[in-house]
Motif scaffolding. Structure first.
Motif, PDB file in Angstrom:
ATOM      1  N   VAL A 193     -19.861 -29.091  -1.493  1.00 22.05           N
ATOM      2  CA  VAL A 193     -19.039 -29.622  -2.587  1.00 22.05           C
ATOM      3  C   VAL A 193     -18.401 -28.482  -3.367  1.00 22.05           C
ATOM      4  CG1 VAL A 193     -19.073 -30.939  -4.736  1.00 22.05           C
ATOM      5  CG2 VAL A 193     -20.380 -31.749  -2.768  1.00 22.05           C
ATOM      6  N   LEU A 194     -19.196 -27.437  -3.651  1.00 21.22           N
ATOM      7  CA  LEU A 194     -18.660 -26.264  -4.355  1.00 21.22           C
ATOM      8  C   LEU A 194     -17.536 -25.618  -3.558  1.00 21.22           C
ATOM      9  CD1 LEU A 194     -18.657 -24.026  -6.495  1.00 21.22           C
ATOM     10  CD2 LEU A 194     -20.547 -22.943  -5.242  1.00 21.22           C
ATOM     11  N   ALA A 195     -17.723 -25.464  -2.246  1.00 24.30           N
ATOM     12  CA  ALA A 195     -16.693 -24.845  -1.414  1.00 24.30           C
ATOM     13  C   ALA A 195     -15.410 -25.672  -1.412  1.00 24.30           C
ATOM     14  CB  ALA A 195     -17.218 -24.670   0.015  1.00 24.30           C
ATOM     15  N   ALA A 196     -15.537 -26.996  -1.303  1.00 19.69           N
ATOM     16  CA  ALA A 196     -14.353 -27.863  -1.273  1.00 19.69           C
ATOM     17  C   ALA A 196     -13.620 -27.841  -2.611  1.00 19.69           C
ATOM     18  CB  ALA A 196     -14.756 -29.289  -0.908  1.00 19.69           C
ATOM     19  N   VAL A 197     -14.357 -27.963  -3.698  1.00 18.40           N
ATOM     20  CA  VAL A 197     -13.735 -27.962  -5.026  1.00 18.40           C
ATOM     21  C   VAL A 197     -13.087 -26.609  -5.309  1.00 18.40           C
ATOM     22  CG1 VAL A 197     -14.199 -28.107  -7.508  1.00 18.40           C
ATOM     23  CG2 VAL A 197     -15.245 -29.756  -5.947  1.00 18.40           C
ATOM     24  N   SER A 198     -13.741 -25.531  -4.930  1.00 22.03           N
ATOM     25  CA  SER A 198     -13.175 -24.191  -5.153  1.00 22.03           C
ATOM     26  C   SER A 198     -11.870 -24.022  -4.392  1.00 22.03           C
ATOM     27  CB  SER A 198     -14.180 -23.121  -4.720  1.00 22.03           C
ATOM     28  OG  SER A 198     -15.375 -23.207  -5.463  1.00 22.03           O
TER      29      SER A 198
END
Length: 370
Positions: A193-198
């Motif tokens: 989720v962090l990778a996608a949002v970033s």
């Protein structure tokens, strides 16, 4: 009658053109310079120090997996914060926004019996609503962002205590807990989720016209308004985006803990600000950016984890984050100030020199070859 042959203007060399890109080697050296990528070297230094100090625990795969999982939520809060900071809004309520997202999703699931997707959606909408309220305070009521967000933070803390009764909300169900603890290829879902949002935030800020307008608003709101930027809309977009991302972080935190904890509100405030300001000194020369922020999150996490493994006292992480925040802000100001001051001084000296020596300038013009 003699006709002179037409001559083509000679183009300046490529290296002297203002729009010419420097060679690849020069760009690489600039990118890897300590001034531009100091966090990378700091990360390497901390890694070597703790690898020598605590090799039996620091170098294990389990330690790094736990470190990655634990920093996913902090990274989300920091990424959401840089959207707000890019628009010039210093959001001191991000810890409370994460807390309201986490406690609301727990309340919807345990007390109201709502399905998981609906509970998450309503929690994210609550984060967006906080962003709308902040925009009204900043844009309409003309309240400085630091004061407005500090007041909103206090109100959100009161709401969290009221909703939870100052107690943990339990029985969220195993299905909800899987969101924060299940793994894919050995990595938990919050990291993805962090990778996608970033990636989305990076593209939004750096590759779209709206992102450039947000940066312009944060750089100088009056100049941006005079240039035709609808600054109120940019601030609204930034604060709502920040509110949604930070509320998502709170939802993931509740999923990881399998409980709605009303005491997590301030645990993300200082690390997120330290990461955002330290990240602004990396790669983009004083501009808040996603890559620098994630690098800063990694540096701070490795520093804290290494000190904990070395037997440091429990209060040391707060001290470490506070010192890092002060150092990051100081370094960011150091990066910005000299260039602007030097340029202003040079312009002033040139103007004063021309005013004081008009005879010299005239003589120079008269004797210059035609």
């Amino acid at each position: 009658m003699t006709v002179e042959p037409a001559t083509r203007p000679i183009a300046p060399p490529a290296a002297s053109r203002p729009d010419a890109r420097p060679p690849a080697g020069a760009r690489l050296r600039r990118w890897l310079s300590p001034r531009n990528a100091s966090a990378v070297y700091l990360f390497a230094l901390l890694f070597v120090v703790f690898a020598v100090w605590e090799p039996d625990t620091f170098l294990t795969l389990q330690t790094w997996r736990l470190l990655l999982d634990s920093q996913a939520v902090t990274g989300l809060v920091a990424v959401g914060l840089i959207v707000s900071l890019s628009a010039g809004v210093i959001d001191l309520a991000i810890g409370s926004e994460a807390g309201i997202g986490g406690i609301l999703v727990a309340w919807f699931l345990a007390r109201q019996g709502l399905p998981i997707p609906l509970a998450i959606l309503l929690s994210l909408l609550a984060g967006a609503a906080v962003g709308v309220v902040l925009t009204l305070l900043i844009v309409r009521a003309r309240v400085p962002s630091m004061i407005g967000t500090l007041a909103i933070s206090s109100i959100l803390i009161a709401m969290i205590d009221w909703i939870s009764g100052s107690q943990q909300i339990l029985d969220l169900g195993p299905s909800f807990q899987k969101i924060g603890t299940d793994e894919l290829f050995g990595v938990t879902y919050p990291v993805y989720v962090l990778a996608a949002v970033s990636l989305i935030v990076w593209y939004f800020l750096d590759r779209t016209a709206v992102g450039r307008r947000i940066y312009a608003t944060g750089g100088n709101v009056e100049a941006a308004r005079l240039a035709g930027v609808r600054t109120s809309r940019m601030i609204l977009l930034a604060t709502v985006t920040c509110g949604v991302i930070v509320a998502m972080a709170g939802v993931l935190a509740s999923s990881q803990l399998a409980t709605g904890d009303p005491t997590i509100t301030q645990s993300y405030l200082l690390p997120a600000f330290a990461a955002a300001f330290l990240g602004s000194t990396q790669f983009r020369g004083g501009r808040f950016n996603v890559a620098g922020t994630l690098m800063a999150v990694a540096v701070l996490a490795v520093g804290v984890k290494g000190l904990q493994l070395g037997g440091a006292p429990i209060w040391l992480p707060d001290l470490f984050d506070g010192v890092a925040l002060i150092a990051a802000i100081g370094f960011a100001q150091y990066q910005k100030a000299p260039t602007a001051r030097t340029a202003a001084i040079r312009r002033t000296l040139r103007l004063r020199g021309r005013e004081r020596r008009p005879d010299l300038e005239t003589a120079t013009n008269e004797t210059a070859p035609n």
